[in-house]
Scaffold this active site. Sequence first.
Site, PDB file in Angstrom:
ATOM      1  N   HIS A  23       0.852  -1.202   0.000  1.00 42.28           N
ATOM      2  CA  HIS A  23       0.000   0.000   0.000  1.00 42.28           C
ATOM      3  C   HIS A  23       0.884   1.247   0.000  1.00 42.28           C
ATOM      4  O   HIS A  23       0.580   2.242  -0.667  1.00 42.28           O
ATOM      5  CB  HIS A  23      -0.893   0.040   1.250  1.00 42.28           C
ATOM      6  CG  HIS A  23      -1.676  -1.214   1.477  1.00 42.28           C
ATOM      7  ND1 HIS A  23      -1.567  -1.963   2.626  1.00 42.28           N
ATOM      8  CD2 HIS A  23      -2.572  -1.856   0.691  1.00 42.28           C
ATOM      9  CE1 HIS A  23      -2.366  -3.007   2.543  1.00 42.28           C
ATOM     10  NE2 HIS A  23      -2.993  -2.972   1.385  1.00 42.28           N
ATOM     11  N   CYS A 128     -16.619 -17.565  -4.842  1.00 44.24           N
ATOM     12  CA  CYS A 128     -15.567 -17.607  -3.815  1.00 44.24           C
ATOM     13  C   CYS A 128     -15.888 -16.533  -2.790  1.00 44.24           C
ATOM     14  O   CYS A 128     -15.928 -15.344  -3.126  1.00 44.24           O
ATOM     15  CB  CYS A 128     -14.187 -17.369  -4.428  1.00 44.24           C
ATOM     16  SG  CYS A 128     -12.932 -17.131  -3.148  1.00 44.24           S
ATOM     17  N   HIS A 148      -7.319 -17.806  -3.302  1.00 48.51           N
ATOM     18  CA  HIS A 148      -7.504 -18.376  -1.963  1.00 48.51           C
ATOM     19  C   HIS A 148      -7.207 -19.868  -1.890  1.00 48.51           C
ATOM     20  O   HIS A 148      -7.146 -20.437  -0.808  1.00 48.51           O
ATOM     21  CB  HIS A 148      -8.925 -18.092  -1.464  1.00 48.51           C
ATOM     22  CG  HIS A 148      -9.157 -16.638  -1.231  1.00 48.51           C
ATOM     23  ND1 HIS A 148      -9.593 -15.795  -2.219  1.00 48.51           N
ATOM     24  CD2 HIS A 148      -8.960 -15.875  -0.142  1.00 48.51           C
ATOM     25  CE1 HIS A 148      -9.677 -14.566  -1.742  1.00 48.51           C
ATOM     26  NE2 HIS A 148      -9.290 -14.583  -0.496  1.00 48.51           N
ATOM     27  N   LYS A 297       4.660 -13.907  -2.275  1.00 52.54           N
ATOM     28  CA  LYS A 297       3.731 -12.820  -2.006  1.00 52.54           C
ATOM     29  C   LYS A 297       3.737 -12.519  -0.511  1.00 52.54           C
ATOM     30  O   LYS A 297       3.917 -13.433   0.297  1.00 52.54           O
ATOM     31  CB  LYS A 297       2.326 -13.325  -2.363  1.00 52.54           C
ATOM     32  CG  LYS A 297       1.675 -12.582  -3.500  1.00 52.54           C
ATOM     33  CD  LYS A 297       0.369 -13.248  -3.841  1.00 52.54           C
ATOM     34  CE  LYS A 297      -0.739 -12.227  -3.770  1.00 52.54           C
ATOM     35  NZ  LYS A 297      -1.978 -12.676  -4.386  1.00 52.54           N
ATOM     36  N   LYS A 300      -0.130 -12.739   5.574  1.00 53.33           N
ATOM     37  CA  LYS A 300      -0.123 -12.916   7.028  1.00 53.33           C
ATOM     38  C   LYS A 300       0.365 -14.313   7.391  1.00 53.33           C
ATOM     39  O   LYS A 300       1.138 -14.484   8.316  1.00 53.33           O
ATOM     40  CB  LYS A 300      -1.552 -12.738   7.554  1.00 53.33           C
ATOM     41  CG  LYS A 300      -1.833 -11.333   8.039  1.00 53.33           C
ATOM     42  CD  LYS A 300      -3.089 -11.363   8.885  1.00 53.33           C
ATOM     43  CE  LYS A 300      -3.899 -10.103   8.667  1.00 53.33           C
ATOM     44  NZ  LYS A 300      -5.294 -10.235   9.031  1.00 53.33           N
TER      45      LYS A 300
END
Length: 641
Positions: A23, A128, A148, A297, A300
């Site tokens: 970001h 999804c 996902h 990537k 978390k």
Amino acid sequence: MTPEPFYVTTPIYYVNARPHLGHAYTTLVADVLCRYQQMKQKETFLLTGTDEHGDKVVQAAKAENESPKDYVDKISGLFRDLWPKLNVRHHDFIRTTEPRHIAVVERVLQKIYDAGDIYFGEYEGLYCFGCERFYTEHELKDGKCPDHETEPEQIREHNYFFKMSRYQGWLIEHIQSHPDFIRPQRYRNEVLSFLKEPLEDLCISRPKTRLQWGITLPFDNNYVTYVWFDALLNYVSALGYPDGERFLKLWPHAQHIVAKDILKPHGIYWPTMLKAAGIPVYQHLNVHGYWNVDQSKMSKSLKNVIDPLALIQSYGLDAFRFFLMREMVFGLDAGFSEAALVARINSDLANDLGNLFSRTLAMAHKYFKGRVPEVPPEARDEMGFSIEKKAGDTISEFEAAMEAFAFHKALMAVWEFINQLNKYIDVTAPWMLAKDPSQHDLLAAVISNLLEGLYVISGLIYPIMPETAQTMQKHLGLKPDARFFDLDRLGPFNRIRSGTHLPRATALFPRIDTEKNKTQGSDKTHSVAALQPVKPEIDIETFRKLDLRVVTVLKAESIPKAKRLLALEVDMGEIRTVVSGIAQSYKPADLIGKQIVLAANLKPAKIMGVLSKGMMLAVADGEHAVALTVDKPVKPGTPVT
Ligand code: MSP
């Protein structure tokens, strides 16, 4: 004629995660562009904000045991607070939960509905929940959502659809007739190739039985708006669509900046939505790549999410801004590592720029009592090359690169100039001129040229490193204000008036002292005492005759009766043996696996009975040899260009 305004947007970020490096990058690009456009006297407007509706946000709030409202207020606040800390000067911060936004979404929906481009229909498909969207079979990877990696659920429901398919032909035509509508090219091609398949209509509602956290459709109270249809409209709602002054002035100049993950909504949904609503389409969609950490990537679950605030605290804001702009080629992916950040700080900032700045000011103090010397015009270019011309060329290259979003190239142009100035000091050897009173005018010219050069540099780095630019200008005896950063003013030399008092310089960028850097002893570079005469000039053709290759050391052995020599077996696509005089600096075992640079087309020579095919490049650091290596591993045999 007043120049046209510059309106730039970032994506509005989801509030289901805290702000991270990705970001920060997009928002910094927007800030850098605005500051650059301000240097061209343009009026600028930077819009950022947060995307707060949808299922993802409800789930994230639940996970933290908070109501959606409290949760979005909290996370949106983290984004809002971050930008000033990165020295980002945004003009507005839009939240999709604000009444001003909701009103525009309702208005546009109603308008498209009334025009007959929204219809009610049944839809059955693979959904999804993570992405909050339906997937077609061929979009799935092994039957799973590509993002996902979970199997989507088959759901069937009545929903509202936007007739996107109706605008497919128009969109293809628009992209083809506006070659830089989506840029860089690779993303334009991606969108065009997607548009080769028939475009399906877009499902733009979610039944309230499934999701309540959203904007109710103005024509059916039982549904909320699909989060993308809601979010994209932020770009016009923040400006006061349909008749706000800002909308009328800025919208025709809109430039969006996004990463490749949201190319489709911005390259396909958004222009067709605008077309259907009778709003002119945006000017440019500028798409950048992804920051990866350790080749994956950021996520978390991998615990590799990079926090920009922690980096700023450790390394300083401008160093962070510089690194992001210098390291990523806009449009391509880049790898983040703290080691690379430290390396750039120490070499580009502390060493190249920092040393040029402190050396120049130290000499101005030593030889001219801290005042800008007077220079007879004819003395200026006497030392072999015209800094003024080089500065002019640098400004042109910088501008061309900035216009093309090639921030790394813009900085490379500035650093080439910095290196030329460092070399100018080495070649002109002001400390030698200072010993001879008859060389006083030349000495004055050299110091004055360097000060002028630093002024140009301070202007060019301003969009990327605004604080450093101002510090530099203060130490050049200027009172930095917006005018000093005008691109037009940077060009002509003679800005640093003779007689101006120069405050003593502080270190612009302290070197980061890691153990590794200490052992490299690189703080010796640029020391005034280390002056070595530069060899006579050669032309580029002569230089190109040299074939330099990166090779990997496979084996290293000492050579009997030759204390200084090692025989190296290297891989350069073929296996070769080379003899190198580095035995007193490297143990054979230390070299195995290292990538070094080889002059590969030197005539082979027999040295102490071993045939050496090429010469390894190294730097003589006092008694020691330091091997030239590469910053990142490359394929053995790669030419140095
Ligand atoms: N809410 C949507 C955007 C709606 S715009 C009308 C969204 N939000 S997001 O929080 O997921 O932000 C995605 C954007 O964040 C990317 O397009 C990019 O600008 C930035 N980045 C997030 N991760 C990134 C990297 N790893 N690398 C570079 N930029 C990335 O999508």
